[in-house]
Design an enzyme around this catalytic site. Structure first.
Site, short mmCIF file in Angstrom:
data_model
loop_
_atom_site.label_atom_id
_atom_site.label_comp_id
_atom_site.label_asym_id
_atom_site.label_seq_id
_atom_site.Cartn_x
_atom_site.Cartn_y
_atom_site.Cartn_z
N TYR A 147 0.85 -1.25 -0.05
CA TYR A 147 0.14 0.04 0.05
C TYR A 147 0.99 1.22 0.09
O TYR A 147 1.01 2.14 -0.98
CB TYR A 147 -0.83 -0.15 1.29
CG TYR A 147 -1.99 1.19 1.38
CD1 TYR A 147 -3.07 1.15 0.44
CD2 TYR A 147 -1.83 2.21 2.21
CE1 TYR A 147 -3.88 2.08 0.65
CE2 TYR A 147 -2.47 3.25 2.12
CZ TYR A 147 -3.82 3.07 1.43
OH TYR A 147 -4.55 4.19 1.37
N ASP A 148 1.93 1.23 0.93
CA ASP A 148 2.59 2.52 0.99
C ASP A 148 3.55 2.81 -0.26
O ASP A 148 3.24 4.08 -0.77
CB ASP A 148 3.51 2.40 2.21
CG ASP A 148 2.93 2.07 3.54
OD1 ASP A 148 1.69 2.06 3.61
OD2 ASP A 148 3.74 1.91 4.67
N ASN A 176 -6.11 9.85 8.20
CA ASN A 176 -7.11 8.97 8.76
C ASN A 176 -8.53 9.94 8.70
O ASN A 176 -8.76 10.92 9.13
CB ASN A 176 -6.95 8.90 10.20
CG ASN A 176 -5.67 7.88 10.39
OD1 ASN A 176 -4.75 8.13 9.63
ND2 ASN A 176 -5.74 6.89 11.31
N PHE A 193 -12.90 0.06 17.30
CA PHE A 193 -13.15 0.53 18.74
C PHE A 193 -14.69 0.84 19.14
O PHE A 193 -15.26 0.39 20.20
CB PHE A 193 -12.53 1.80 19.06
CG PHE A 193 -11.14 1.80 19.28
CD1 PHE A 193 -10.55 0.46 19.33
CD2 PHE A 193 -10.30 2.94 19.69
CE1 PHE A 193 -8.86 0.48 19.62
CE2 PHE A 193 -8.92 3.00 20.02
CZ PHE A 193 -8.45 1.73 20.00
N GLN A 211 0.87 5.96 20.78
CA GLN A 211 0.87 6.15 19.26
C GLN A 211 -0.37 7.08 19.04
O GLN A 211 -1.33 7.04 19.55
CB GLN A 211 1.37 4.98 18.45
CG GLN A 211 -0.13 4.18 18.39
CD GLN A 211 0.09 2.97 19.60
OE1 GLN A 211 0.42 3.15 20.62
NE2 GLN A 211 -0.20 1.84 19.05
N ARG A 279 1.30 10.55 13.93
CA ARG A 279 0.88 10.70 12.36
C ARG A 279 -0.16 11.85 12.63
O ARG A 279 -1.01 11.96 13.29
CB ARG A 279 -0.03 9.74 11.77
CG ARG A 279 -0.72 9.88 10.39
CD ARG A 279 0.53 10.11 9.46
NE ARG A 279 1.30 8.84 9.20
CZ ARG A 279 1.19 7.80 8.76
NH1 ARG A 279 -0.12 7.66 8.26
NH2 ARG A 279 2.00 6.84 8.84
#
Length: 328
Positions: A147-148, A176, A193, A211, A279
Site C-alpha cells: 500500500y505505502d 485518517n 473501537f 501512538q 501521524r
C-alpha cells in the site's frame, strides 16, 4: 451558467467514494461510479441508483476502461491494512496499473484527474507534523509496503504524466478519515473501537496506546477533495487533507467508551510491524491554497458515527477483524 460535468469516481462504492458521489450528484453533475466491490458495497450507493444522473459500473481498474469523462477522482484501492494485506500483489497492481489506466483515460479525453493518495507515503515519520515537503520513511519490503509504496509509485506516475504530457493532475494525501458508511468489519481503529464498545467486548490497543493519529470526518474530507479538483490547472499538489487534531490511541478508546456508555475494558497487545508511532498533517498548504480546514471536531463526528454503527449492528451480526491501527 452552471458548468455541469461528467465525473468518474473509481472506488465510488467505497466509504469515501460513496460520500463523494453523493456530493457531486447534489451539485447536479453526471456521476459514473466504478467499483469492483472488493471492499466497496452496493448498499453504499443503493440510494443513488434512482438518480438519472448516476451510473454504476462493476469494473476493476487494473484493466483498461473506455469512457468519455471531464474529471476523474481515482479512489480505487483498499485502504484498511486488513484488506490490502490480504492480497498484497493485487493492492500494488491497483495502485500502479490502475493509476496508469486512469491516467491514460484522462490523457485521451483531456480530463482533469485527482489521485487519492495517503498519509502512508510518509511511513513512520521522523518529522512531526508532516508537511508535503517531507519525503517520508517507508520500509519497501515490509507487510505494509504494498500500500505505502504502491501509493508512492502512483504519485510518481501522476507527476510524470503531468510533466511529460501536460496532464492536469491533482494529488491529495488523505489522513485518517472516519464517519458513517465505514465497513463494520473493516478492522480499522475507529470502527474496531466502536464495534467493540457497542458489543461490550474488550477494546484492543496495539502497543502502549501512546501512538497518535489525527481523525478527519468524512464530510470535511470530501469538501477538501472537491476544492482541490477546482483549483487552477497549474496547482497539482500534493496537498495534505486531514484534521490536525492529534489523539493517542488510549485517548480515542476512552472517548469511544464514554460516548457509547460502554463498560468495555482496554486490552493491550503487541504493535504490528511498521505501524507508525505518530501521524498528524501539516495543513498549511490546504488552508492557503484551498481555503479549507476541518469543521467537525472528533467528539461530534464520533457521535454521528456511533449512531450509524448502532443501526448497522442492530441489523446484522458483526465479526471484528484484528489487528490494525493505521489507515490513510
Amino acid at each position: 451558467m452552471y458548468d455541469k460535468k461528467r465525473i468518474l469516481v473509481t472506488g465510488g462504492a467505497g466509504f469515501i467514494g460513496s460520500h463523494l458521489c453523493r456530493r457531486l450528484l447534489k451539485a447536479k453533475h453526471e456521476v459514473v461510479c466504478v467499483d469492483n466491490y472488493f471492499t466497496g458495497s452496493r448498499s453504499n450507493i443503493s440510494s443513488l441508483m434512482p438518480d438519472p444522473l448516476f451510473e454504476a459500473i462493476r469494473h476493476d481498474i487494473t484493466s483498461p476502461l473506455h469512457l468519455e469523462v471531464d474529471e476523474i477522482y481515482n479512489l480505487a484501492c483498499p485502504a484498511s491494512p486488513v484488506h490490502y494485506q490480504a492480497d498484497p500483489v493485487q493492492t500494488t497492481k491497483v495502485s500502479v496499473q490502475g493509476a496508469i489506466n486512469m491516467l491514460g483515460l484522462a490523457k485521451r479525453h483531456k480530463a482533469k484527474i485527482l489521485q487519492a493518495s495517503t498519509s502512508e507515503v510518509y511511513g513512520d515519520p521522523e518529522m512531526h507534523p508532516q508537511p508535503e515537503s517531507y519525503l517520508g520513511r517507508v520500509n519497501p519490503i515490509g507487510p505494509r509496503a504494498c500500500y505505502d509504496e504502491g501509493k508512492r509509485c502512483a504519485e510518481t506516475l501522476f507527476f510524470d504524466y503531468h510533466r511529460q504530457h501536460q496532464l492536469v493532475i491533482k494529488v491529495a494525501r488523505i489522513f485518517n478519515t472516519y464517519g458513517p458508511g465505514m465497513r463494520v468489519d473493516d478492522g480499522r481503529v475507529v470502527s474496531n473501537f466502536i464495534v467493540q464498545a457497542l458489543g461490550g467486548k474488550p477494546i484492543t490497543i496495539y502497543g502502549d496506546g501512546s501512538q497518535t493519529r489525527s481523525f478527519c470526518y468524512v464530510d470535511d474530507l470530501v469538501d477538501g477533495l472537491i476544492r482541490l479538483m477546482g483549483t487552477p490547472d497549474h496547482e497539482a499538489g500534493p496537498i495534505n487533507l486531514g484534521n490536525p487534531g492529534e489523539f493517542t490511541m488510549l485517548e480515542l478508546a476512552e472517548l469511544v467508551i464514554r460516548l457509547t456508555g460502554s463498560r468495555s475494558r482496554i486490552e493491550f497487545r503487541p504493535l504490528p510491524q511498521d505501524d507508525p508511532t505518530r501521524r498528524r498533517p501539516d495543513i498549511t498548504r490546504a488552508r492557503v491554497s484551498l481555503g479549507w480546514e476541518p469543521r467537525v471536531n472528533l467528539t461530534d463526528g464520533l457521535k454521528d458515527t456511533i449512531a450509524w454503527f448502532r443501526r448497522q449492528i442492530d441489523q446484522r451480526p458483526v465479526r471484528i477483524v484484528e489487528p490494525v491501527l493505521a489507515f490513510g
